[in-house]
Design a protein around this motif. Structure first.
Motif, short mmCIF file in Angstrom:
data_model
loop_
_atom_site.label_atom_id
_atom_site.label_comp_id
_atom_site.label_asym_id
_atom_site.label_seq_id
_atom_site.Cartn_x
_atom_site.Cartn_y
_atom_site.Cartn_z
N SER A 1 16.29 2.64 -2.17
CA SER A 1 14.83 2.74 -2.23
C SER A 1 14.37 2.36 -3.64
CB SER A 1 14.40 4.15 -1.88
OG SER A 1 14.90 5.02 -2.86
N GLY A 2 13.05 2.31 -3.80
CA GLY A 2 12.53 2.05 -5.15
C GLY A 2 12.09 0.63 -5.40
N VAL A 3 11.95 -0.17 -4.34
CA VAL A 3 11.51 -1.56 -4.55
C VAL A 3 10.07 -1.61 -5.02
CG1 VAL A 3 11.07 -3.76 -3.45
CG2 VAL A 3 13.10 -2.47 -2.87
N LEU A 4 9.21 -0.84 -4.35
CA LEU A 4 7.80 -0.85 -4.73
C LEU A 4 7.63 -0.27 -6.13
CD1 LEU A 4 6.05 0.30 -1.45
CD2 LEU A 4 6.45 -2.00 -2.28
N LEU A 5 8.41 0.78 -6.40
CA LEU A 5 8.33 1.41 -7.72
C LEU A 5 8.75 0.42 -8.79
CD1 LEU A 5 7.83 4.10 -9.19
CD2 LEU A 5 10.28 4.44 -9.14
N TYR A 6 9.79 -0.36 -8.49
CA TYR A 6 10.27 -1.36 -9.46
C TYR A 6 9.18 -2.38 -9.77
CZ TYR A 6 12.71 -5.51 -11.11
OH TYR A 6 13.08 -6.62 -11.82
N HIS A 7 8.56 -2.90 -8.72
CA HIS A 7 7.58 -3.95 -8.97
C HIS A 7 6.30 -3.40 -9.60
CE1 HIS A 7 9.71 -7.37 -7.41
NE2 HIS A 7 10.13 -6.63 -6.40
N LEU A 8 5.87 -2.23 -9.13
CA LEU A 8 4.69 -1.64 -9.76
C LEU A 8 5.00 -1.24 -11.21
CD1 LEU A 8 2.98 0.60 -7.07
CD2 LEU A 8 2.01 -1.35 -8.23
N GLY A 9 6.21 -0.75 -11.41
CA GLY A 9 6.61 -0.35 -12.76
C GLY A 9 6.64 -1.54 -13.69
N ARG A 10 7.14 -2.66 -13.18
CA ARG A 10 7.17 -3.85 -14.02
C ARG A 10 5.75 -4.34 -14.32
NH1 ARG A 10 9.68 -8.31 -15.32
NH2 ARG A 10 8.65 -9.64 -13.83
N LEU A 11 4.89 -4.22 -13.32
CA LEU A 11 3.49 -4.60 -13.56
C LEU A 11 2.89 -3.73 -14.66
CD1 LEU A 11 2.14 -5.26 -9.98
CD2 LEU A 11 1.96 -6.83 -11.88
N LEU A 12 3.20 -2.43 -14.58
CA LEU A 12 2.66 -1.50 -15.57
C LEU A 12 3.14 -1.84 -16.97
CD1 LEU A 12 3.03 1.95 -13.84
CD2 LEU A 12 0.97 1.11 -14.90
N HIS A 13 4.42 -2.18 -17.09
CA HIS A 13 4.98 -2.40 -18.41
C HIS A 13 4.68 -3.80 -18.95
CE1 HIS A 13 8.20 0.95 -17.73
NE2 HIS A 13 7.00 1.41 -17.97
N VAL A 14 4.60 -4.78 -18.05
CA VAL A 14 4.59 -6.17 -18.50
C VAL A 14 3.24 -6.88 -18.36
CG1 VAL A 14 5.62 -8.43 -18.05
CG2 VAL A 14 7.05 -6.41 -18.06
#
Lengths: 361, 140
Positions: free
Chosen positions: A286-299
């Protein structure tokens, strides 16, 4: 602006200048795209003989050079001066990394050019040479070539912001002459003693900018449609195989120990049972959406839209288009252009006393 | 059998120096809302990633509570938190996800009644909205 006109085609003209720099010991080495074995890669060149293999305008981006320069200068600044030839977005990426203390611009002269865009890396092995002639023609007219990366089509920052020397490509007669624009004192020092005609450079890029802005709006509208609402949003990232390739090639994603590579976000067996009961089933891992949203947040706030992420994605998720769309919104929110200025602080590091008062209660 | 009443789950990040100052409050609130308090030393150091994580894993609302702008214990942590929160909201809105489920409140230590009041407000609002749609999403 002051400029030099070298009466040679763009390839030979620039090589002549590079040889001059090495001969006169103005720089110790050249950092540029170079032919190596079967392909092209960024290299540091010291030997004058190898200059023949240098081709900074080769229309592929094997890696974001900003990230590579950061690797070179992370531990300590370079001791001897080098000349780095990179694209405007790569330069912006490097500036963003310097702001994050991931490199140093000390002893580096930057040369960039008015960028016509690059092809997707996926075209690399597909007989790409047949596109080169058309590509050249489009450079001469300054139009957008339809086969380049989507983000390149939508790029309005095709003029470098912080370079010392700029080669004018777009709208020039590149087979006959090379125009080298001197941007500042640092650049002037390099060109001192080089024999070429000095001219006054005047050119308006307004209509080119306008074309690209139109293209940007079109791509942003398309992408926005793809991701609106929770169902579409999940479907947008639904193909992701969690290879994390996009963060490996991203110039702004610099953490050597990434949160998402660790076990922090892994669901533990007990929670898996609970989640399954709640949802009926669960994707592993799990964690695909979290990964992409997290990357959006950071980058997203510092995204320079180089387009490496879409290129590298094995399942063709339009990541750079998503970053273009979201990045445009958040950068507008903080009125920030990533990589434009060394002095400007990253918005999340600073604050103002009176702002966003409407969103808190 | 009577259908179980929907009791919103609220994950809350509470600043140690104000919103968390009086834990008795939280005990009272637990009576009418299932609130999961997370004590943080400063709201400015909360990575929005964890706020999103709570949201994606199915929290009906995520609440952030920190000191008022002028009285942060660390001078300006709350102002940095506000910027991060604005960024988070903008990103969620660009995908048309419900950004209203994430809330930032200023609750200073002496306002003990405000904390209970805002939780009540959130509970009312979420009850109208219904549960978080991510709760039943298999692909997370």
């Amino acid at each position: 602006m002051e400029a030099l006109r070298i009466k040679k085609g763009i390839g030979d003209g620039i090589k002549e200048f590079l040889r001059f720099l090495l001969e006169k010991n103005k720089v110790d080495a050249i950092f540029a795209l170079t032919k190596m074995q079967d392909g092209f890669s960024y290299s540091l060149i010291k030997d004058k003989k190898i200059i023949d293999d240098v081709n900074p305008f080769y229309p592929f981006m094997p890696a974001n050079a900003g990230k590579l320069l950061s690797r070179l200068t992370l531990i300590e600044p370079l001791r001897k001066p080098i000349l780095a030839i990179l694209r405007p977005c790569e330069l912006r990426g490097f500036v963003e990394l310097i702001k994050r203390e991931q490199g140093s611009s000390e002893n580096i002269f930057f040369m960039s050019f008015t960028c016509p865009g690059v092809f997707s890396l996926k075209k690399y092995s597909l007989g790409y040479e047949k596109f080169f002639e058309e590509y050249k023609e489009k450079i001469k007219t300054g139009e957008i070539y339809e086969n380049i990366r989507n983000t390149c089509k939508a790029c309005e920052h095709f003029l470098p912001y912080t370079s010392d020397l700029t080669i004018s490509l777009l709208g020039e007669n590149i087979e006959e002459e090379t125009i080298l624009i001197i941007e500042n004192e640092k650049g002037k020092k390099l060109t001192d003693g080089f024999e070429a005609e000095r001219i006054e450079f005047k050119k308006s890029f307004e209509d080119m900018k306008e074309k690209r802005e139109r293209e940007k709006k079109r791509i942003m509208k398309e992408t926005e449609e793809k991701g609106r609402g929770i169902d579409k949003f999940v479907r947008l990232f639904g193909r992701c195989i969690s290879c994390h390739g996009c963060s490996k090639v991203c110039p702004i994603c610099y953490c050597s120990l990434c949160d998402f590579d660790s076990k922090v976000h892994e669901i533990k067996p007990l929670s898996y049972e609970k989640e399954m009961e709640k949802r009926g089933g669960i994707r592993v891992p799990s964690g695909v959406l979290l990964y992409h949203l997290g990357r959006l947040l950071h980058v997203a706030i510092s995204c320079v839209n180089c387009g490496m992420c879409t290129d590298i994605c094995p399942v063709n998720i339009p990541i750079s288009e998503i970053f273009l769309t979201v990045g445009f919104r958040v950068q507008k929110l903080f009125d920030y252009v990533p990589g434009k200025d060394y002095e400007e602080e990253i918005p999340l590091k600073t604050f103002e006393l009176e702002e966003f008062t409407e969103i808190t209660e | 059998m009577k259908e179980k009443e929907f009791k919103p789950k609220i994950v809350s990040f509470l600043c140690n120096w104000c919103a968390y100052a009086d834990p008795r409050d939280i005990e009272e609130i637990k009576a009418f809302a299932s609130i999961f308090p997370i004590r943080v030393m400063c709201l400015g150091r909360v990575d929005p990633l964890y706020v999103i994580k709570a949201y994606i894993l199915g929290a009906d609302a995520v609440m952030l509570a920190g000191c008022r702008p002028e009285d942060c214990h660390y001078k300006y942590g709350n102002l940095i938190a506000r910027r991060r929160y604005a960024l988070l909201k903008e990103i969620l809105e660009s995908f048309d996800l419900d950004a209203h489920r994430i809330k930032l409140y200023w609750v200073s230590a002496p306002e003990s009644t405000k904390f209970a009041k805002v939780v009540k407000e959130i509970v009312e609002e979420i009850k109208k909205k219904g549960p978080n749609p991510f709760k039943e999403e298999m692909f997370i």
